[in-house]
Design a protein around this motif. Sequence first.
Motif, PDB file in Angstrom:
ATOM      1  N   ASN A   1      41.142  21.010  -7.485  1.00  0.00           N
ATOM      2  CA  ASN A   1      41.786  21.383  -6.232  1.00  0.00           C
ATOM      3  C   ASN A   1      42.095  20.175  -5.352  1.00  0.00           C
ATOM      4  N   ARG A   2      41.357  19.080  -5.583  1.00  0.00           N
ATOM      5  CA  ARG A   2      41.552  17.869  -4.787  1.00  0.00           C
ATOM      6  C   ARG A   2      42.259  16.765  -5.573  1.00  0.00           C
ATOM      7  N   GLY A   3      42.659  17.072  -6.784  1.00  0.00           N
ATOM      8  CA  GLY A   3      43.336  16.073  -7.604  1.00  0.00           C
ATOM      9  C   GLY A   3      42.423  14.965  -8.084  1.00  0.00           C
ATOM     10  N   VAL A   4      41.131  15.279  -8.236  1.00  0.00           N
ATOM     11  CA  VAL A   4      40.137  14.295  -8.655  1.00  0.00           C
ATOM     12  C   VAL A   4      39.905  14.425 -10.167  1.00  0.00           C
ATOM     13  N   PRO A   5      40.086  13.359 -10.936  1.00  0.00           N
ATOM     14  CA  PRO A   5      39.816  13.423 -12.380  1.00  0.00           C
ATOM     15  C   PRO A   5      38.339  13.676 -12.673  1.00  0.00           C
TER      16      PRO A   5
ATOM     17  N   LEU B   1      32.368  25.005 -11.683  1.00  0.00           N
ATOM     18  CA  LEU B   1      32.601  24.854 -10.249  1.00  0.00           C
ATOM     19  C   LEU B   1      32.988  23.417  -9.906  1.00  0.00           C
ATOM     20  N   ILE B   2      32.282  22.445 -10.496  1.00  0.00           N
ATOM     21  CA  ILE B   2      32.631  21.041 -10.276  1.00  0.00           C
ATOM     22  C   ILE B   2      34.077  20.779 -10.668  1.00  0.00           C
TER      23      ILE B   2
ATOM     24  N   LEU C   1      32.714  15.594  -2.139  1.00  0.00           N
ATOM     25  CA  LEU C   1      34.017  15.096  -2.584  1.00  0.00           C
ATOM     26  C   LEU C   1      34.860  14.626  -1.402  1.00  0.00           C
ATOM     27  N   ASP C   2      34.861  15.399  -0.339  1.00  0.00           N
ATOM     28  CA  ASP C   2      35.654  15.030   0.830  1.00  0.00           C
ATOM     29  C   ASP C   2      35.089  13.787   1.517  1.00  0.00           C
ATOM     30  N   THR C   3      33.768  13.665   1.517  1.00  0.00           N
ATOM     31  CA  THR C   3      33.132  12.500   2.138  1.00  0.00           C
ATOM     32  C   THR C   3      33.473  11.220   1.382  1.00  0.00           C
TER      33      THR C   3
END
Length: 210
Positions: A165-169, A158-159, A118-120
């Motif tokens: 936590n990262r604000g990703v839909p 978990l996904i 996710l961060d990448t």
Amino acid sequence: MKRQAKPMTEKHVCLMGDSVFDNDGYIPGEPGVIEQMRRSVPQNWSAYKVAVDGDCIEDIPDQLENVPTHATDIVVSIGGNDLRKFRHLLTQAAQGSTLEDLIAAPLADFEIAYGWMLDTVAERGVPVRVCTIYTAIPFAEPEMRDHAPSAIGAFNALIMRLAENRGVPVVRLDLACRDDSDFSEISPIEPSSQGGQKIVDAILQSLGQG
């Protein structure tokens, strides 16, 4: 005077991940997910696929190199092949071992890998959406039918937590594909044309076009 409708914002959507999006080889004679996406998006949108059948989380950086520079949105469906590495544990579950204990270590490893992914992808600076892994796969093996949905459900939780936590839909493929006919007759872990359209519809709904 009648007010003209405001044109929809132009979007260029790139699909990353595995055979959930790269399913053409499993539905001969029918449109794959990318073709269905291109047929379904608004006229001023476009869709691209860099997803590769068989890829795992660790392959996402290679796919990122092929994302078009003008992409406005990225949708990632990855992790199913990573989970396949642990399918032998379900045999132990069928023999009486506690599923929660069996998948504790794989969950911990997956959390690190998926968070890194996710961060990448976020470093690209393009809005990202991720997909859960569908759970209603019509496996032939009894131990898979009995225990895979619960195991996959734990990874999906978990996904969703990592994404939130990262604000990703999150696009809930586990809710979109629920019927046996949503999966390929050639390989039950790939979407059929029917399932592919449901996936496309879920993505478009997430993008505000549902």
